[in-house]
Design a protein around this motif. Structure first.
Motif, PDB file in Angstrom:
ATOM      1  N   ALA A  84      38.732  30.758  58.901  1.00 25.80           N
ATOM      2  CA  ALA A  84      37.420  30.161  58.578  1.00 25.80           C
ATOM      3  C   ALA A  84      36.649  31.058  57.612  1.00 25.80           C
ATOM      4  O   ALA A  84      36.009  30.580  56.670  1.00 25.80           O
ATOM      5  N   SER A  85      36.726  32.361  57.841  1.00 29.07           N
ATOM      6  CA  SER A  85      36.008  33.308  56.997  1.00 29.07           C
ATOM      7  C   SER A  85      36.581  33.320  55.580  1.00 29.07           C
ATOM      8  O   SER A  85      35.838  33.272  54.589  1.00 29.07           O
ATOM      9  N   ALA A  86      37.901  33.377  55.476  1.00 30.09           N
ATOM     10  CA  ALA A  86      38.533  33.388  54.152  1.00 30.09           C
ATOM     11  C   ALA A  86      38.188  32.104  53.393  1.00 30.09           C
ATOM     12  O   ALA A  86      37.969  32.131  52.178  1.00 30.09           O
ATOM     13  N   LYS A  87      38.123  30.977  54.120  1.00 28.06           N
ATOM     14  CA  LYS A  87      37.778  29.720  53.441  1.00 28.06           C
ATOM     15  C   LYS A  87      36.332  29.723  52.942  1.00 28.06           C
ATOM     16  O   LYS A  87      36.034  29.195  51.866  1.00 28.06           O
ATOM     17  N   VAL A 119      32.846  30.939  47.854  1.00 26.50           N
ATOM     18  CA  VAL A 119      31.988  31.871  47.121  1.00 26.50           C
ATOM     19  C   VAL A 119      32.662  32.287  45.808  1.00 26.50           C
ATOM     20  O   VAL A 119      32.015  32.391  44.761  1.00 26.50           O
ATOM     21  N   LEU A 120      33.984  32.497  45.863  1.00 20.24           N
ATOM     22  CA  LEU A 120      34.718  32.847  44.641  1.00 20.24           C
ATOM     23  C   LEU A 120      34.897  31.629  43.735  1.00 20.24           C
ATOM     24  O   LEU A 120      35.155  31.789  42.542  1.00 20.24           O
ATOM     25  N   GLY A 121      34.803  30.434  44.317  1.00 17.39           N
ATOM     26  CA  GLY A 121      35.026  29.213  43.542  1.00 17.39           C
ATOM     27  C   GLY A 121      36.477  29.052  43.127  1.00 17.39           C
ATOM     28  O   GLY A 121      36.771  28.506  42.072  1.00 17.39           O
ATOM     29  N   VAL A 122      37.407  29.545  43.976  1.00 15.49           N
ATOM     30  CA  VAL A 122      38.827  29.478  43.606  1.00 15.49           C
ATOM     31  C   VAL A 122      39.530  28.300  44.279  1.00 15.49           C
ATOM     32  O   VAL A 122      39.078  27.782  45.297  1.00 15.49           O
ATOM     33  N   ARG A 182      42.495  35.144  42.339  1.00 16.57           N
ATOM     34  CA  ARG A 182      41.469  36.192  42.253  1.00 16.57           C
ATOM     35  C   ARG A 182      40.336  35.738  41.348  1.00 16.57           C
ATOM     36  O   ARG A 182      40.564  35.090  40.337  1.00 16.57           O
ATOM     37  N   ALA A 183      39.124  36.076  41.728  1.00 14.15           N
ATOM     38  CA  ALA A 183      37.970  35.706  40.917  1.00 14.15           C
ATOM     39  C   ALA A 183      36.797  36.587  41.312  1.00 14.15           C
ATOM     40  O   ALA A 183      36.796  37.207  42.383  1.00 14.15           O
ATOM     41  N   ALA A 184      35.805  36.638  40.439  1.00 13.18           N
ATOM     42  CA  ALA A 184      34.552  37.317  40.774  1.00 13.18           C
ATOM     43  C   ALA A 184      33.675  36.342  41.562  1.00 13.18           C
ATOM     44  O   ALA A 184      34.092  35.231  41.878  1.00 13.18           O
ATOM     45  N   ILE A 185      32.471  36.752  41.852  1.00 13.53           N
ATOM     46  CA  ILE A 185      31.542  35.885  42.583  1.00 13.53           C
ATOM     47  C   ILE A 185      31.082  34.755  41.660  1.00 13.53           C
ATOM     48  O   ILE A 185      30.552  35.003  40.577  1.00 13.53           O
ATOM     49  N   ASN A 186      31.340  33.541  42.061  1.00 10.18           N
ATOM     50  CA  ASN A 186      30.941  32.393  41.239  1.00 10.18           C
ATOM     51  C   ASN A 186      29.898  31.505  41.909  1.00 10.18           C
ATOM     52  O   ASN A 186      29.293  30.662  41.253  1.00 10.18           O
ATOM     53  N   ARG A 187      29.736  31.663  43.215  1.00  7.76           N
ATOM     54  CA  ARG A 187      28.734  30.865  43.932  1.00  7.76           C
ATOM     55  C   ARG A 187      28.051  31.782  44.939  1.00  7.76           C
ATOM     56  O   ARG A 187      28.611  32.794  45.338  1.00  7.76           O
ATOM     57  N   THR A 188      26.884  31.384  45.358  1.00 11.43           N
ATOM     58  CA  THR A 188      26.146  32.241  46.288  1.00 11.43           C
ATOM     59  C   THR A 188      26.172  31.702  47.718  1.00 11.43           C
ATOM     60  O   THR A 188      25.452  32.193  48.583  1.00 11.43           O
TER      61      THR A 188
END
Ligand code: MG
Ligand code: NI
Length: 475
Positions: free
Chosen positions: A71-74, A79-82, A360-366
C-alpha cells in the motif's frame, strides 16, 4: 450498571479490551471492543523523505508488514507519477499473496482452531496450538507448514522475513531469479494438499458449530473488497466494490484514491481506533465488513480452479452472501487455497523473470493514495508531501478500523446471548473473545504499535464498578 471487561483477549495480536455492561437485572445491556494504545506512525512519518515510507510503514506491524509495504509503495508510485513495470506489479502480488497465506494460517490454526477442535468450553490451559498438536497432530502440522510456506516465499523474494525492503516506490528492487522461482514452485503441491485437508476437516465439522455460527456476529451489513475488472478477487490491485447483504452493488469500480468520498471516520469515546462507515448511508447505518468474509461476498469468483470449486460449495451451503462473522474462518481457508493457486499461476508465466522491475522518477506530485488487501481487509495509505518529497501529512485506514463497528456489534451479540451476571462461565467469556478472533484483528496495526500485546475482559455493574476481570497473557 454492571460491566464485564475481558482484558487481555488472548490469541489476537496487539492490545485491546472488551467491556461488558450489565443492567440491574444482571442482563447484558451492551458491550464494547476497544483498543487502548496508539503509537502514531502517522506522526512519526512527518518530515521524512517519501521514498523511506515503505520500509518505515512495514514496521507498523510484525504480522502484516507486506500489506503495508504494498500500500505504501503504491502511494509512493502516485507521488512519483510512475507507471510500475508489469513484472513488478505481478511480483508485488506474489509477495502479498504469500503474506496472506502465512497470516491466515496463524489466525486459523494457531489462534482459532483450538476453540474449534477442543471446544469453546474446554480447559483454557490446553486451548492452544500445543493442545491441537496433541489431539489432531496433522491439523497442527498443516498450520505450521502453511505459515512456513508463506514466510519462505517472503524470505526468498524480500531477503528478510519480517520487514523486507524489496517492495520499493516504482516497483521492486530486484528481479526474481530462476532458482528462487523454482524453489517456490516446488513447495506449491504440499501447501495446496495441506490447505485442502484443513478445509475438508472444517467442512466435515461445520454442523458442530451451528450455535456459534448463528450468533457470532450474525447480522446484515455491507461488504467491501478489491476486485479486478473480470470480477475476480484482487489483493494488490483492482478497484473497490461494496455490496449490500443482497448483493446490490453500492459501489463498483470505485477508485481507491477517492476513499474519502466513500468512507467517514467516527471516533468513539471508548476507543482510540476510529470506526469507518460507508458515507452515503451515514453512521452507524453504513456499517460494513472487510476481510475474507467480505471479499468472498464481493467477488463474482476468485479466479482459480481449486478455490472456485470450494467457493461454489461455500455458497451452496451458506447462501450467496453469508452474513455471520463465524464464516470468516471458512472464507479464510478458501483464500489460503486461492492464494496458493495464484502464486503458482503467477510464477508459471516465464515473463515473471523479466528484469524490468523498477521505474525511477523524481517527485512529480504532492499527494498519493495506495491500497492493498491486507489479510484482514482493505488497507489505505495516503501521503501528502512537499515539492522536495518530504512527508507533510499521513492518513492510514486499516482493516481493523473498517471492521470496528461490526466487531462492536458482534461482541454485544455474543455477550447478550452467553453472559448473564458477573458469575459467568469461562467458556462464555471465551466466546466473547472468539468472535473478535473471527475478524483476526491486527491490533499491531490498529494501535500502530509494534509487537504482541494482551487484551482484557471486564464486567461492569450498573454503578460502573468492575465486578469481574478476566486477564490473560497475550500472544
Ligand atoms: Mg488514520
Ligand atoms: Ni498488521
Amino acid at each position: 450498571m454492571s460491566e464485564i471487561i475481558i482484558e487481555p483477549v488472548t490469541r489476537i495480536e496487539g492490545h485491546a479490551k472488551i467491556t461488558i455492561f450489565l443492567d440491574d437485572a444482571g442482563e447484558v445491556r451492551d458491550a464494547h471492543f476497544h483498543v487502548t494504545q496508539v503509537r502514531g506512525f502517522e506522526r512519526i512519518a512527518q518530515g521524512r523523505p517519501v521514498h523511506e515510507m515503505p520500509s518505515l510503514m512495514a514496521r507498523i506491524c510484525g504480522i502484516c508488514p507486506v500489506s503495508h509495504l504494498v500500500a505504501s509503495a503504491k502511494a509512493c508510485d502516485e507521488v512519483l507519477g510512475v507507471s510500475v513495470p508489469p513484472v513488478a506489479v505481478r511480483l508485488r502480488r506474489v509477495i502479498n499473496l504469500a503474506q496472506i497465506v502465512q497470516s491466515h494460517a496463524l489466525s486459523f490454526f494457531h489462534l482459532s482452531s483450538p476453540d474449534l477442535l477442543l471446544g469453546f468450553d474446554s480447559d483454557p490451559a490446553a486451548r492452544n496450538i500445543t493442545g491441537v498438536a496433541e489431539h489432531a497432530p496433522e491439523l497442527a502440522r498443516d498450520g505450521i507448514a502453511l505459515r512456513k510456506f508463506g514466510q519462505q516465499i517472503i524470505e526468498r523474494l524480500g531477503g528478510k522475513r519480517v520487514h523486507p525492503a524489496w517492495v520499493v516506490p516504482g516497483g521492486v528492487s530486484a528481479p526474481l531469479q530462476p532458482d528462487q522461482r523454482d524453489a517456490i514452485l516446488a513447495t506449491i503441491p504440499d501447501a495446496r494438499a495441506r490447505a485442502i485437508r484443513a478445509l475438508n476437516w472444517f467442512k466435515a465439522n461445520l454442523a458442530d458449530w451451528a450455535e456459534e455460527a448463528a450468533r457470532f456476529g450474525s447480522f446484515p451489513s455491507l461488504y467491501m473488497g478489491l476486485v479486478h475488472e473480470t470480477g475476480n478477487a484482487a489483493y494488490s490491485d483492482g478497484e473497490l466494490r461494496i455490496v449490500d447483504q443482497r448483493g446490490k452493488r453500492l459501489l463498483d469500480g470505485g477508485d481507491p484514491k477517492r476513499y474519502e468520498e466513500y468512507f467517514g471516520e467516527s471516533v468513539e469515546p471508548w476507543s482510540y481506533l476510529k470506526s469507518t462507515y460507508y458515507k452515503p448511508m451515514g453512521y452507524p447505518e453504513g456499517i460494513y465488513r472487510v476481510g475474507p468474509l467480505a471479499r468472498l461476498n464481493v467477488v463474482d469468483q476468485l479466479g482459480t480452479e481449486a478455490a472456485d470449486q470450494e467457493l461454489a460449495e461455500y455458497r451452496a451451503r451458506l447462501g450467496r452472501y453469508p452474513n455471520s462473522s463465524f464464516h470468516y474462518h471458512w472464507a479464510r481457508l478458501i483464500e489460503i487455497v486461492h492464494c496458493i493457486d495464484m502464486v503458482e499461476e503467477l510464477l508459471a508465466d516465464p515473463d515473471i523473470l523479466g528484469s524490468d522491475v523498477r521505474a525511477r522518477a523524481a517527485i512529480n506530485r504532492t499527494e498519493g493514495v495506495g491500497v492493498s488487501e491486507a489479510p484482514r481487509g482493505t488497507l489505505f495509505h495516503h501521503y501528502k508531501v512537499d515539492q522536495d518529497g518530504i512527508v507533510q501529512w499521513v492518513n492510514l485506514v486499516i482493516a481493523t478500523g473498517h471492521n470496528n463497528l461490526a466487531m462492536n456489534r458482534s461482541v454485544a451479540q455474543v455477550a447478550k446471548h452467553y453472559v448473564k451476571g458477573a458469575d459467568v462461565r469461562e467458556g462464555a467469556l471465551n466466546r466473547v473473545e472468539a468472535v473478535i478472533r473471527t475478524y483476526d484483528p491486527c491490533l499491531s496495526c490498529s494501535t500502530h504499535a509494534v509487537g504482541q500485546m494482551p487484551m482484557e475482559v471486564d464486567i461492569v455493574d450498573p454503578d460502573g464498578a468492575v465486578v469481574r476481570r478476566l486477564s490473560r497473557d497475550g500472544g
